[in-house]
Motif scaffolding. Structure first.
Motif, PDB file in Angstrom:
ATOM      1  N   LYS A 103     -19.834  -5.000 -20.292  1.00  0.00           N
ATOM      2  CA  LYS A 103     -20.572  -5.975 -21.032  1.00  0.00           C
ATOM      3  C   LYS A 103     -21.832  -6.010 -20.153  1.00  0.00           C
ATOM      4  N   ALA A 118     -26.732 -14.518 -25.873  1.00  0.00           N
ATOM      5  CA  ALA A 118     -26.829 -15.782 -24.937  1.00  0.00           C
ATOM      6  C   ALA A 118     -27.540 -15.170 -23.328  1.00  0.00           C
ATOM      7  N   LYS A 143     -17.145 -13.361 -18.283  1.00  0.00           N
ATOM      8  CA  LYS A 143     -16.524 -12.077 -19.083  1.00  0.00           C
ATOM      9  C   LYS A 143     -16.392 -10.875 -17.877  1.00  0.00           C
ATOM     10  N   VAL A 153     -12.239 -12.606 -21.633  1.00  0.00           N
ATOM     11  CA  VAL A 153     -13.209 -13.534 -21.900  1.00  0.00           C
ATOM     12  C   VAL A 153     -12.839 -14.879 -21.802  1.00  0.00           C
ATOM     13  N   LYS A 214      -9.119 -14.910 -34.458  1.00  0.00           N
ATOM     14  CA  LYS A 214      -8.526 -14.254 -33.259  1.00  0.00           C
ATOM     15  C   LYS A 214      -7.376 -15.151 -32.609  1.00  0.00           C
ATOM     16  N   MET A 273     -22.725 -14.464 -33.401  1.00  0.00           N
ATOM     17  CA  MET A 273     -22.343 -15.720 -33.579  1.00  0.00           C
ATOM     18  C   MET A 273     -23.784 -16.316 -34.274  1.00  0.00           C
ATOM     19  N   LEU A 282     -22.877 -11.437 -29.812  1.00  0.00           N
ATOM     20  CA  LEU A 282     -21.584 -12.014 -28.745  1.00  0.00           C
ATOM     21  C   LEU A 282     -21.213 -10.673 -27.919  1.00  0.00           C
TER      22      LEU A 282
END
Ligand code: AMP
Ligand code: GLY
Length: 425
Positions: A103, A118, A143, A153, A214, A273, A282
């Motif tokens: 990530k 973000a 994360k 996350v 989810k 998102m 995301l």
């Protein structure tokens, strides 16, 4: 052609099912596969992480194309092993699968190439992360850098939760080495959309949109799971959103990877998102989504083998992706107690009530054959995905829930609000 698919879940069942419709394919193998997959493919008992054994098998059986379904082998470099042995394979190499595997990498890539996401900071020291959190605004998102079965996350409401999160990820190492580095990210709100795409290194072709559910419980309550159901298309993925993403996200990502010397071939899954300020990335995945695949592929018109080959050969620009003007909903039938504690080994009945020609399909996630070789038994937390097509989302949803009733097994559990969001569209 002979095709080998690597993986064992509902996603791989849907991929195998779609490949089986290709007139060019005479035989499909799946490693390791599952009970349901064995109805369409010969399952071979080789694990997805046994790269040399998989390549040995592909060589011995003269497999024409291998398709990797799962993230772990991709991130671990299975494609490099196949290519080094001159075997044809669909999926990103290790140096490109890092788009999902780290990530921190993907966030740095987005920052460098101005791809909307973000705001974030990366830390490899718990103390530095804690110092940063003291003055950060809450809620905040932590994360784990590496793969953590989609569970790395943490959304933290306040400083105490954030401190606890840093401890879990970096000190207690809840996700092992995946948490040696963490990304601390601005909390965003909005609807989530999954967009899958085929990529050949240069060209990207977007599939239809989907949305996953989810959380384990109705109303998005309870723990995060591997996915309890999906619908496609997402009514929130409007033309305006699509235009924005085409302008700032999709091609930019593919070009960025190429510029970094990490040419990406395979599937890029954009987890988006839709915020008030516009779409934001995301996360990226380097593979098909599960259970997004179970609603996207039944709507796809193309012969998927043609598309896989065009990606491998770098001529995706010649392909026009086409989807039916309909909708699909997938309801996951799980074992009660999933994702924490659940029992398995129960006989499943009703599978014979899916003739395959009424727009309703069952994709197996966790099943196996009983010793009699006839009955299927539950063999996992997520057991089956029931997908139904419909002329629109509402009728697809109605069809999916009706079809889900055809199946019974002890401890059967499902959410009852898959696709409820479409009523708000
Ligand atoms: P990821 O694995 O990065 O997609 O994160 C898993 C889930 O956490 C996402 O599907 C979102 O629901 C949530 N999430 C991740 N990042 C953020 C964020 N920056 N703000 C709000 N929710 C997030
Ligand atoms: N459905 C989310 C994923 O496949 O990661």
């Amino acid at each position: 052609m002979k095709v080998l698919v690597v993986g064992s879940g509902g996603r791989e069942h849907a991929i195998v099912w779609k490949i089986a419709q290709s007139s060019r394919v005479e035989k499909i193998y799946c490693a390791p596969g599952n009970g349901g997959i064995s109805q369409l493919a010969e399952c071979v008992p080789i694990g997805a992480m046994e790269f040399e054994k998989l390549a040995d098998f592909a060589e011995k059986e003269a497999i024409d194309l291998t398709v990797i379904g799962m993230d772990d082998p991709l991130v671990g470099g299975v494609v490099d092993v196949f290519e080094a042995r001159g075997l044809r394979v669909f999926g990103p190499r290790k140096n490109a699968a890092i788009l999902e595997g780290s990530k921190a990498f993907s966030k740095d890539l987005m920052k460098k190439y101005n791809i909307p996401t973000a705001a974030y900071e990366t830390f490899d020291s718990a103390q530095e992360a804690l110092n940063y959190l003291e003055t950060a605004s809450m809620p905040i998102v932590l994360k784990a850098d590496g793969l953590a079965l989609g569970k790395g996350v943490l959304i933290c409401r306040d400083l105490d939760e954030a401190r606890e999160g840093v401890k879990e990820l970096m000190e207690d190492k809840k996700f092992g080495s995946a948490g040696e580095k963490i990304v601390v990210e601005e909390f965003m709100t909005g609807r989530e959309v999954s967009v899958l795409s085929f990529v050949d290194g240069k060209t990207i072709k977007i599939m239809t949109s989907a949305q996953d559910h989810k959380r384990a419980g109705d109303g998005d309550t309870g723990l995060n799971t591997g996915g309890m159901g999906t619908f496609s298309p997402s009514p929130f993925y409007t033309e305006e959103v699509d235009e924005f993403c085409r302008k700032y996200i999709y091609q930019t990502t593919v070009d960025a990877m190429a510029k970094e010397g990490r040419e990406f071939k395979g599937i890029i899954f954009f987890g988006l998102m839709l915020t008030e300020k516009g779409p934001r990335v995301l996360e990226y995945n380097a593979r098909f989504g599960d259970p997004e695949t179970q609603v996207v592929l039944p709507r796809m018109k193309n012969d998927i083998v043609d598309v896989f080959e065009a990606c491998v050969d770098g001529r995706l620009d010649e392909i026009q992706l086409e989807f039916e003007d309909n909708a699909a909903v997938c309801v996951v039938l799980a074992s009660d107690g999933y994702p924490v504690h659940y029992e398995k080994g129960f006989p499943i009945s009703g599978l014979d009530q899916f003739p395959g020609d009424d727009g309703c399909y069952v994709f197996h996630a966790g099943t196996k054959f009983a010793e009699d070789g006839k009955t299927f038994l539950t063999n996992g937390g997520r057991v089956l995905g029931v997908t139904a097509l419909g002329k629109d989302l509402r009728s697809a949803r109605e069809n999916a829930y009706k079809a889900a009733e055809r199946i019974s097994f002890a401890n059967k559990y499902m959410r009852h609000d898959i696709g409820k969001a479409i009523d708000e569209a």
